[in-house]
Design a protein around this motif. Structure first.
Motif, PDB file in Angstrom:
ATOM      1  N   GLY A  55      41.039  42.689  43.504  1.00  0.00           N
ATOM      2  CA  GLY A  55      42.232  43.479  43.780  1.00  0.00           C
ATOM      3  C   GLY A  55      43.117  42.752  44.753  1.00  0.00           C
ATOM      4  O   GLY A  55      43.160  41.522  44.764  1.00  0.00           O
ATOM      5  N   GLN A  65      48.888  45.789  33.469  1.00  0.00           N
ATOM      6  CA  GLN A  65      47.540  46.364  33.605  1.00  0.00           C
ATOM      7  C   GLN A  65      46.856  45.959  34.896  1.00  0.00           C
ATOM      8  O   GLN A  65      45.958  46.637  35.366  1.00  0.00           O
ATOM      9  CB  GLN A  65      46.646  45.908  32.434  1.00  0.00           C
ATOM     10  CG  GLN A  65      46.832  46.712  31.183  1.00  0.00           C
ATOM     11  CD  GLN A  65      46.015  46.143  30.030  1.00  0.00           C
ATOM     12  OE1 GLN A  65      45.607  44.979  30.035  1.00  0.00           O
ATOM     13  NE2 GLN A  65      45.796  46.962  29.011  1.00  0.00           N
ATOM     14  N   ASP A  66      47.240  44.830  35.448  1.00  0.00           N
ATOM     15  CA  ASP A  66      46.582  44.323  36.642  1.00  0.00           C
ATOM     16  C   ASP A  66      47.609  44.222  37.774  1.00  0.00           C
ATOM     17  O   ASP A  66      48.594  43.490  37.656  1.00  0.00           O
ATOM     18  CB  ASP A  66      45.960  42.954  36.351  1.00  0.00           C
ATOM     19  CG  ASP A  66      44.955  42.559  37.418  1.00  0.00           C
ATOM     20  OD1 ASP A  66      45.207  42.862  38.607  1.00  0.00           O
ATOM     21  OD2 ASP A  66      43.933  41.946  37.068  1.00  0.00           O
ATOM     22  N   LYS A  67      47.362  44.963  38.865  1.00  0.00           N
ATOM     23  CA  LYS A  67      48.316  44.951  39.983  1.00  0.00           C
ATOM     24  C   LYS A  67      48.456  43.552  40.566  1.00  0.00           C
ATOM     25  O   LYS A  67      49.467  43.235  41.191  1.00  0.00           O
ATOM     26  CB  LYS A  67      47.872  45.940  41.066  1.00  0.00           C
ATOM     27  CG  LYS A  67      48.117  47.403  40.677  1.00  0.00           C
ATOM     28  CD  LYS A  67      48.037  48.343  41.877  1.00  0.00           C
ATOM     29  CE  LYS A  67      48.780  49.637  41.612  1.00  0.00           C
ATOM     30  NZ  LYS A  67      47.926  50.793  41.346  1.00  0.00           N
ATOM     31  N   ARG A  68      47.435  42.683  40.383  1.00  0.00           N
ATOM     32  CA  ARG A  68      47.533  41.315  40.903  1.00  0.00           C
ATOM     33  C   ARG A  68      48.573  40.519  40.124  1.00  0.00           C
ATOM     34  O   ARG A  68      49.412  39.836  40.716  1.00  0.00           O
ATOM     35  CB  ARG A  68      46.172  40.622  40.847  1.00  0.00           C
ATOM     36  CG  ARG A  68      45.157  41.254  41.798  1.00  0.00           C
ATOM     37  CD  ARG A  68      43.765  40.747  41.555  1.00  0.00           C
ATOM     38  NE  ARG A  68      43.321  41.101  40.200  1.00  0.00           N
ATOM     39  CZ  ARG A  68      42.176  40.710  39.657  1.00  0.00           C
ATOM     40  NH1 ARG A  68      41.367  39.931  40.329  1.00  0.00           N
ATOM     41  NH2 ARG A  68      41.847  41.095  38.441  1.00  0.00           N
ATOM     42  N   THR A  69      48.523  40.586  38.797  1.00  0.00           N
ATOM     43  CA  THR A  69      49.515  39.820  38.023  1.00  0.00           C
ATOM     44  C   THR A  69      50.918  40.405  38.220  1.00  0.00           C
ATOM     45  O   THR A  69      51.907  39.668  38.206  1.00  0.00           O
ATOM     46  CB  THR A  69      49.149  39.752  36.524  1.00  0.00           C
ATOM     47  OG1 THR A  69      48.711  41.037  36.088  1.00  0.00           O
ATOM     48  CG2 THR A  69      48.072  38.730  36.268  1.00  0.00           C
ATOM     49  N   GLY A 114      42.717  45.863  41.336  1.00  0.00           N
ATOM     50  CA  GLY A 114      43.601  45.175  40.392  1.00  0.00           C
ATOM     51  C   GLY A 114      43.803  46.020  39.145  1.00  0.00           C
ATOM     52  O   GLY A 114      44.918  46.282  38.713  1.00  0.00           O
ATOM     53  N   ARG A 115      42.696  46.491  38.569  1.00  0.00           N
ATOM     54  CA  ARG A 115      42.778  47.153  37.272  1.00  0.00           C
ATOM     55  C   ARG A 115      42.311  48.605  37.329  1.00  0.00           C
ATOM     56  O   ARG A 115      41.457  48.967  38.118  1.00  0.00           O
ATOM     57  CB  ARG A 115      41.907  46.405  36.254  1.00  0.00           C
ATOM     58  CG  ARG A 115      42.270  44.928  36.129  1.00  0.00           C
ATOM     59  CD  ARG A 115      41.382  44.246  35.116  1.00  0.00           C
ATOM     60  NE  ARG A 115      41.786  44.613  33.769  1.00  0.00           N
ATOM     61  CZ  ARG A 115      42.697  43.961  33.065  1.00  0.00           C
ATOM     62  NH1 ARG A 115      43.289  42.905  33.553  1.00  0.00           N
ATOM     63  NH2 ARG A 115      43.017  44.358  31.856  1.00  0.00           N
ATOM     64  N   GLU A 116      42.902  49.386  36.448  1.00  0.00           N
ATOM     65  CA  GLU A 116      42.449  50.749  36.144  1.00  0.00           C
ATOM     66  C   GLU A 116      42.493  51.749  37.288  1.00  0.00           C
ATOM     67  O   GLU A 116      41.835  52.790  37.236  1.00  0.00           O
ATOM     68  CB  GLU A 116      41.045  50.723  35.507  1.00  0.00           C
ATOM     69  CG  GLU A 116      41.080  49.848  34.273  1.00  0.00           C
ATOM     70  CD  GLU A 116      39.937  50.041  33.293  1.00  0.00           C
ATOM     71  OE1 GLU A 116      39.087  50.912  33.519  1.00  0.00           O
ATOM     72  OE2 GLU A 116      39.941  49.317  32.287  1.00  0.00           O
ATOM     73  N   GLU A 174      49.884  43.815  29.311  1.00  0.00           N
ATOM     74  CA  GLU A 174      48.796  43.059  29.927  1.00  0.00           C
ATOM     75  C   GLU A 174      49.137  42.665  31.369  1.00  0.00           C
ATOM     76  O   GLU A 174      48.316  42.811  32.274  1.00  0.00           O
ATOM     77  CB  GLU A 174      48.564  41.791  29.112  1.00  0.00           C
ATOM     78  CG  GLU A 174      47.127  41.463  28.869  1.00  0.00           C
ATOM     79  CD  GLU A 174      46.996  40.518  27.681  1.00  0.00           C
ATOM     80  OE1 GLU A 174      46.312  40.900  26.717  1.00  0.00           O
ATOM     81  OE2 GLU A 174      47.584  39.416  27.713  1.00  0.00           O
TER      82      GLU A 174
END
Ligand SMILES: Nc1ncnc2c1ncn2[C@@H]1O[C@H](COP(=O)(O)OP(=O)(O)OP(=O)(O)O)[C@@H](O)[C@H]1O
Ligand SMILES: [Mg+2]
Length: 358
Positions: free
Chosen positions: A152, A84-88, A126-128, A81
């Protein structure tokens, strides 16, 4: 490739894949379904003992529920999880003092357009986003109209000397082993790895720094499994983390022929709680991705196959995909040779000779 390794350990596999004609569908117990669908993942996972992934875009709520039921899920769903998100991911690097390019979080294109003073930069979804599809260089304010209109980040454009990757593994007992850094050369238009050299041509100091960072990340994540850490080496000799992937990775394909233990066997060892394998390099190698030729869509035909397999040190891996389309990953070729110049020559020959057409 993971299944090929698992066969050596007598491990029976079941696979869930959204493509009814997935290359592995005739090799294993095959389940056709969406990885993002809660019920599909639950139903599939409830018959497994150990569950792992080869792509991060998967329903983590289902994986968490399976872990709660006592299934072993590696990498852990919380880590999938986070990744999955470049931000986190970026917030994690900042919180744990892991060197990475400076960044600003953005919600939409209007947010990006406000950041003229931050340019030159790279706007990332951010995602995908994957294979470079969620990445956009914003060099000057005239590029700002290209900004993604979705959550993002905006990251400083790094003037890097090299892109490298370190693959590291950790088992449940906490044992950690890493592969020597490899060097990636990117396709200028597609943002895809064009070829890769192993080991990376780096000073001892930089190689040690890259290794330290990869180990720190897997340790801080408390992760079980295999983790690829993509990094930039800047022109002033700093190592910065670009992104991470919690699974066997494109930058580790060459380990099948070139290292004592492959990344696939290492991943299995880590999730099975076995002692980790020796990651030493047997011979220097190059790896070329075999991409669908532009202008060709349809049943795949492999041109130049015999010309390349007759060259000493060349190993062709075709993925068994029936249909080709421009830039689709159809396979890869590993070349081993003690001489780095010969490697480069052979890699160029393979790239020019072996073509996937329709
Ligand atoms: N901050 C940056 N500065 C310069 N170049 C960058 C930066 N971020 C990304 N790039 C370039 O864009 C490429 C793709 O970026 P990134 O790895 O974040 O995207 P991705 O879509 O997840 O890629 P992939 O799936 O191919 O690994 C990088 O390998 C690098 O060549
Ligand atoms: Mg990447």
């Amino acid at each position: 490739m993971l299944i090929q390794s698992g066969i050596d350990f007598n491990i029976p596999f079941a696979v869930l894949d959204p493509d009814a004609h997935a290359p592995c569908s005739s090799l294993v117990e095959f389940h056709h379904g969406k990885l993002t669908d809660f019920d599909a993942v639950m139903k599939f996972g409830s018959q497994c003992d150990i569950i792992t992934i080869e792509i991060e875009i998967v329903n983590t709520a289902a994986l968490k529920a399976l872990a709660k039921e006592g299934k072993k899920v590696y990498p852990q769903p919380e880590i999938i999880e986070l990744i999955q998100d470049k931000r986190t991911q970026k917030i994690f690097y900042r919180d744990y003092n892991i060197p990475t390019a400076d960044f600003i979080l953005v919600e939409n294109a209007a947010d990006v357009r406000k950041q003229k003073d931050f340019l030159p930069a790279v706007n990332k979804l951010g995602r995908e986003g994957y294979d470079g599809r969620g990445v956009q260089v914003i060099r000057t304010s005239s590029d700002l109209n290209k900004a993604f209109d979705a959550p993002g980040l905006l990251e400083k454009l790094i003037d890097f000397d090299k892109e490298i990757s370190v693959i590291v593994a950790r088992n449940a007992q906490g044992e950690v082993k890493s592969f020597p850094p490899v060097e990636m050369v990117f396709h200028p238009e597609q943002n895809l790895v064009e070829y890769l050299f192993a080991p990376a041509r780096l000073s001892k100091g930089l190689a040690a720094e890259a290794d330290r960072i990869a180990r720190k990340i897997i340790h801080e994540l408390d992760m079980v499994g295999l983790l690829a850490v993509e990094m930039f080496v800047t022109k002033d000799s700093k190592v910065l983390v670009n992104e991470i992937a919690p699974r066997p990775h494109n930058s580790g394909h060459q380990t099948i022929e070139a290292n004592v233990t492959s990344q696939y066997e290492q991943h299995l060892r880590s999730i099975l709680g076995l002692p980790l394998g020796d990651t030493d390099i047997i011979l220097p190698s190059a790896m070329v991705n075999l991409l669908g030729e532009p202008g060709h869509t349809g049943p795949a035909v492999y041109k130049g196959f015999e010309d390349v397999v007759k060259i000493p040190g060349v190993h062709v891996h075709l993925y068994g995909k029936q249909f080709t389309k421009p830039f689709r990953k159809m396979g890869h070729v590993t070349i081993v040779d003690p001489d780095m110049d010969a490697l480069k020559r052979k890699a160029d020959f393979v790239k020019d000779t072996l073509k996937v057409v329709s």
